[in-house]
Design an enzyme around this catalytic site. Sequence first.
Site, PDB file in Angstrom:
ATOM      1  N   ASP A   1       3.547  -0.895  -0.565  1.00 29.57           N
ATOM      2  CA  ASP A   1       3.829   0.445  -0.022  1.00 29.57           C
ATOM      3  C   ASP A   1       3.767   0.547   1.491  1.00 29.57           C
ATOM      4  O   ASP A   1       3.740   1.643   2.028  1.00 29.57           O
ATOM      5  CB  ASP A   1       2.899   1.488  -0.660  1.00 29.57           C
ATOM      6  CG  ASP A   1       1.529   1.541   0.009  1.00 29.57           C
ATOM      7  OD1 ASP A   1       1.051   0.492   0.454  1.00 29.57           O
ATOM      8  OD2 ASP A   1       0.961   2.636   0.082  1.00 29.57           O
ATOM      9  N   GLU A   2       3.710  -0.572   2.194  1.00 36.55           N
ATOM     10  CA  GLU A   2       3.666  -0.444   3.652  1.00 36.55           C
ATOM     11  C   GLU A   2       4.456  -1.551   4.338  1.00 36.55           C
ATOM     12  O   GLU A   2       4.639  -2.633   3.775  1.00 36.55           O
ATOM     13  CB  GLU A   2       2.232  -0.404   4.169  1.00 36.55           C
ATOM     14  CG  GLU A   2       1.421  -1.616   3.852  1.00 36.55           C
ATOM     15  CD  GLU A   2      -0.023  -1.490   4.322  1.00 36.55           C
ATOM     16  OE1 GLU A   2      -0.250  -1.281   5.509  1.00 36.55           O
ATOM     17  OE2 GLU A   2      -0.907  -1.620   3.472  1.00 36.55           O
TER      18      GLU A   2
ATOM     19  N   ASP B   1       3.304   3.787   5.741  1.00 32.55           N
ATOM     20  CA  ASP B   1       2.406   3.557   4.605  1.00 32.55           C
ATOM     21  C   ASP B   1       2.472   4.779   3.684  1.00 32.55           C
ATOM     22  O   ASP B   1       2.243   5.907   4.121  1.00 32.55           O
ATOM     23  CB  ASP B   1       0.978   3.350   5.157  1.00 32.55           C
ATOM     24  CG  ASP B   1      -0.018   2.997   4.063  1.00 32.55           C
ATOM     25  OD1 ASP B   1       0.370   2.966   2.878  1.00 32.55           O
ATOM     26  OD2 ASP B   1      -1.193   2.776   4.393  1.00 32.55           O
TER      27      ASP B   1
HETATM   28  P1  TTP Z   1      -2.935   1.434  -0.014  1.00 31.07           P
HETATM   29  O1  TTP Z   1      -1.784   1.761   0.885  1.00 31.07           O
HETATM   30  O2  TTP Z   1      -4.073   0.654   0.547  1.00 31.07           O
HETATM   31  O3  TTP Z   1      -3.562   2.773  -0.601  1.00 31.07           O
HETATM   32  P2  TTP Z   1      -2.852   4.101  -1.079  1.00 31.07           P
HETATM   33  O4  TTP Z   1      -1.390   4.100  -0.776  1.00 31.07           O
HETATM   34  O5  TTP Z   1      -3.197   4.320  -2.513  1.00 31.07           O
HETATM   35  O6  TTP Z   1      -3.598   5.206  -0.228  1.00 31.07           O
HETATM   36  P3  TTP Z   1      -3.429   5.569   1.325  1.00 31.07           P
HETATM   37  O7  TTP Z   1      -2.906   6.965   1.365  1.00 31.07           O
HETATM   38  O8  TTP Z   1      -4.796   5.461   1.890  1.00 31.07           O
HETATM   39  O9  TTP Z   1      -2.475   4.567   1.913  1.00 31.07           O
HETATM   40  O10 TTP Z   1      -2.414   0.639  -1.273  1.00 31.07           O
HETATM   41  C1  TTP Z   1      -1.152   0.907  -1.869  1.00 31.07           C
HETATM   42  C2  TTP Z   1      -1.221   0.728  -3.376  1.00 31.07           C
HETATM   43  O11 TTP Z   1      -1.633  -0.597  -3.712  1.00 31.07           O
HETATM   44  C3  TTP Z   1      -2.201   1.659  -4.027  1.00 31.07           C
HETATM   45  O12 TTP Z   1      -1.621   2.921  -4.337  1.00 31.07           O
HETATM   46  C4  TTP Z   1      -2.627   0.878  -5.250  1.00 31.07           C
HETATM   47  C5  TTP Z   1      -2.482  -0.568  -4.872  1.00 31.07           C
HETATM   48  N1  TTP Z   1      -3.802  -1.156  -4.579  1.00 31.07           N
HETATM   49  C6  TTP Z   1      -4.470  -1.842  -5.594  1.00 31.07           C
HETATM   50  O13 TTP Z   1      -3.934  -1.999  -6.690  1.00 31.07           O
HETATM   51  N2  TTP Z   1      -5.717  -2.360  -5.328  1.00 31.07           N
HETATM   52  C7  TTP Z   1      -6.344  -2.225  -4.122  1.00 31.07           C
HETATM   53  O14 TTP Z   1      -7.482  -2.675  -3.927  1.00 31.07           O
HETATM   54  C8  TTP Z   1      -5.651  -1.497  -3.080  1.00 31.07           C
HETATM   55  C9  TTP Z   1      -6.319  -1.303  -1.728  1.00 31.07           C
HETATM   56  C10 TTP Z   1      -4.401  -0.995  -3.356  1.00 31.07           C
HETATM   57 MG    MG Z   2      -0.670   3.546   1.136  1.00 30.72          MG
END
Ligand code: TTP
Ligand code: MG
Length: 352
Positions: free
Chosen positions: A104-105, A10
């Site tokens: 992203d994961e 992730d």
């Molecule tokens: P995530 O992997 O949930 O969050 P993140 O990568 O920003 O942070 P973390 O380090 O906790 O993993 O989501 C990945 C991307 O998806 C995030 O950068 C933006 C997008 N996203 C949205 O647009 N809306 C949302 O509600 C979420 C949860 C994510």
């Molecule tokens: Mg993330």
Amino acid sequence: MPVRKIIHIDMDAFFASVEQRDNPALCGKPIAVGHAGPRGVVATASYEARRYGVHSAMAAERAKKLCPELIFIPARMQVYKHISRTIRSIFRQYTELVEPLSIDEAFLDVSHLPCATQAAQEIKALIWQRTCLTASAGVSVNKMLAKIASDYKKPDGLFVITPKNVERFVAQLPVEKFFGIGKVTAEKMHRLGIYTGADLRQKSEAELVYHFGKAGRAYFGYARGIDDRPVEPNRKHLSAGAETTFAADTDELSVLLAELAQMARQAWQRAEKINFRGKTVTLKLKFADFKQITRSQTFDRLIPSENEFFSAGKSLLERTCLHGKKVRLIGLTLSNPPQPSAGNPRQQLFDF
Ligand code: TTP
Ligand code: MG
């Protein structure tokens, strides 16, 4: 079922990290990706902004109240998608069993590799080399635990839950950290006196089903570190192939076959590396005039060896009428893998 090796990767604060990477003036500052207006929503926040309580899906106005110096940056989806493709191509260097969960994961089943932890370390290093971004990785025996593990040491983390540590790890885990247990369910569990994995384990399956419906059955498994769901890739896109352009266009069958044998070797090696098997062989030819054809054959069983893979390609080539045209490029691809199964029969090693 044999022990599996699952990695969850992730990216850290994905959209925000990309914006900070591309504009050094934003580094170290609280930023939110999204629109600042009255109807705006935060897509994600940098770690600096998270310290103020700003998070994904929060209304922009509320975020601004929590953190007045918050800088809003509009999203650049094309850039994020491009990076997403780059990291997926890195994952596919290690396994064909890649299941993207979001931009992203992804989950990776690397049961065929001798050491999943080393693979996770390498993947993190490759992501950094190719994107200048950090990712967090979790390694364990199933999807639930791998996902929990990737979150455990964020950002830039790597956390491994080995088979022998599963029970101890799950016992101390707060229920809200379990995959699929959201805030509402966690609160309901708290009201029932269930705070940790150990508490959850005290409850019978019937009791959990009574309180939580069908999900109760999954929770019963989670409390024991059990999650049999397979890593399910988008199988129609899977293949392993190789192609090459000739130094000089040719219609000599012996030259074409010699090159085809090389391509068969390269494609087969790639398939072996990612633990890939398939039933369909596809020959690709591009002619001097840049016109391109493909010829495929699907067998009723998996192609068992490089030799048979090459033979199938050879017979496709021999049956193709070139009409006197010279060939500029030749390629051979293996595709059409078997349906997924939860376990991986080829896996033998238990080394994490
Ligand atoms: P995530 O992997 O949930 O969050 P993140 O990568 O920003 O942070 P973390 O380090 O906790 O993993 O989501 C990945 C991307 O998806 C995030 O950068 C933006 C997008 N996203 C949205 O647009 N809306 C949302 O509600 C979420 C949860 C994510
Ligand atoms: Mg993330």
